[in-house]
Scaffold this motif. Structure first.
Motif, short mmCIF file in Angstrom:
data_model
loop_
_atom_site.label_atom_id
_atom_site.label_comp_id
_atom_site.label_asym_id
_atom_site.label_seq_id
_atom_site.Cartn_x
_atom_site.Cartn_y
_atom_site.Cartn_z
N CYS A 3 -62.87 -37.97 -87.11
CA CYS A 3 -61.66 -38.19 -86.32
C CYS A 3 -61.91 -39.31 -85.30
N ASP A 6 -57.15 -38.71 -80.45
CA ASP A 6 -56.57 -37.41 -80.11
C ASP A 6 -55.33 -37.14 -80.94
N GLU A 8 -54.64 -37.69 -84.00
CA GLU A 8 -54.94 -37.08 -85.29
C GLU A 8 -55.13 -35.57 -85.14
N LEU A 9 -55.77 -35.16 -84.06
CA LEU A 9 -55.97 -33.73 -83.81
C LEU A 9 -54.68 -33.03 -83.43
N VAL A 13 -53.27 -29.60 -85.07
CA VAL A 13 -53.03 -28.40 -84.25
C VAL A 13 -51.61 -27.90 -84.43
N ILE A 42 -58.39 -27.43 -79.80
CA ILE A 42 -59.62 -27.88 -80.46
C ILE A 42 -60.21 -29.04 -79.69
N LEU A 44 -63.58 -31.95 -80.19
CA LEU A 44 -64.70 -32.51 -80.97
C LEU A 44 -65.58 -33.29 -80.01
N LYS A 53 -59.71 -34.21 -78.17
CA LYS A 53 -59.22 -32.84 -78.01
C LYS A 53 -57.71 -32.82 -78.14
N ILE A 277 -67.92 -28.77 -82.54
CA ILE A 277 -66.49 -28.43 -82.57
C ILE A 277 -66.28 -27.15 -81.79
N LEU A 300 -59.12 -29.67 -90.99
CA LEU A 300 -60.00 -30.70 -90.46
C LEU A 300 -61.10 -31.05 -91.47
#
Length: 309
Positions: A3, A6, A8-9, A13, A42, A44, A53, A277, A300
């Protein structure tokens, strides 16, 4: 492939958050029953210092069974591998994490592994210190070193709630004391264990611990060896084989990384050699794992091809 933003996360989520509707918070521990079921976050943490995050990242939660990984590392550092595994086994179990059944059928009567409650209680009993206060202080120091966060402490409301309701863990302790696996006062051990489980962290703290474990126990920012490499390797192996309770095999197939969950909804994971993680989602599935957290890690892993297998 890792990743890089942020955003992308955030997308992952929000896709995973809908699964919280099918879960249930751990209300058998009264203080945990007040968690917000829809929370999901989350973080990383990479060995080069980058961190990403998303979600409810400011929410704090207690380690619960995630603490078993660190207690195992500390107990081996204190006693050596041979002595620890004289009292606890190395094999996965298909039984629930709080089951007493295998203890009664095993010869000798020792817990199958350190990630179930019986094994974790034996391990915590082996942490060195003159008192519960000393033992807990050494455990907190290890966590402070791993997270680089000295503000981390015990949530006393949660630990008191767990202490008052720890009847099954007391039963496990008394059974194992009868067989010589546990020494000392059972109430003192339950006090230590519930406080160990009630240490409050964020998903970023978990990600940083995972990052140090991924880096063979060495903090890449200070170059300090916090957990000896051989012990870090050993605890990571237990995370793969036993870390997600009796769903560890399915998790290994679907996600494929070392991980450990707790009934607060926390999950610590890592991708050797460069990423830790941390996940928080208090809505649990029937196995006691974060229902949306597991789904988030599955997404992920598939997107970034994280499986170690």
């Amino acid at each position: 492939m890792y990743c890089e933003t942020d955003d992308e996360l955030v997308e992952l989520v929000e896709r995973a958050r809908k699964y919280t509707e099918d879960g249930k918070v751990a209300d058998y521990i009264p203080a945990l029953g007040r968690a917000e079921k829809c929370d999901l976050s989350i973080a990383l943490y990479y060995t080069d210092g980058r961190c990403f995050k998303a979600g409810d990242v400011d929410k704090l939660f207690t380690l619960q069974s995630v603490s078993k990984v660190l207690a195992l590392a500390l107990a081996i550092m204190d006693n050596g591998e041979e002595e620890v595994f004289r009292k606890v086994g190395m094999e996965p179990t298909g039984d629930p994490f709080n089951s007493i059944a295998k203890l009664e059928s095993q010869v000798p009567a020792k817990p199958l592994n350190p990630m179930i409650n019986a094994g974790a209680l034996v391990v915590s009993n082996m942490i060195e210190g003159r008192s519960t206060h000393d033992k807990l202080g050494r455990f907190l120091t290890l966590i402070h070193d791993l997270t680089n966060n000295t503000s981390i402490d015990v949530d006393h409301e949660v630990s008191d709630s767990e202490f008052e309701t720890a009847h099954l863990n007391r039963a496990l302790c008394y059974y194992m004391k009868q067989h010589g696996l546990i020494t000392g006062d059972v109430e003192d051990l339950i006090d230590l264990y519930t406080r160990q489980c009630a240490i409050k962290v964020s998903c970023l703290d978990l990600a940083r611990i995972g990052m140090v474990l991924a880096n063979k126990g060495r903090d890449p920012e200070t170059n300090r060896m916090i957990i000896p490499e051989g012990i870090a390797t050993l605890v990571k192996t237990f995370m793969v084989t036993c870390g997600m309770y009796n769903a560890s095999g399915e998790f290994a197939i679907r996600v494929g990384i070392p991980a450990k969950s707790g009934v607060s909804g926390g999950i610590i994971g890592l991708v050797p050699p460069s990423m830790g993680i941390g996940v928080y989602g208090p809505a649990l599935n029937e196995k006691g794992n974060s229902i949306a957290g597991v789904k988030l890690l599955e997404m992920l892993s598939q997107r970034y091809e994280l499986s170690i297998f």
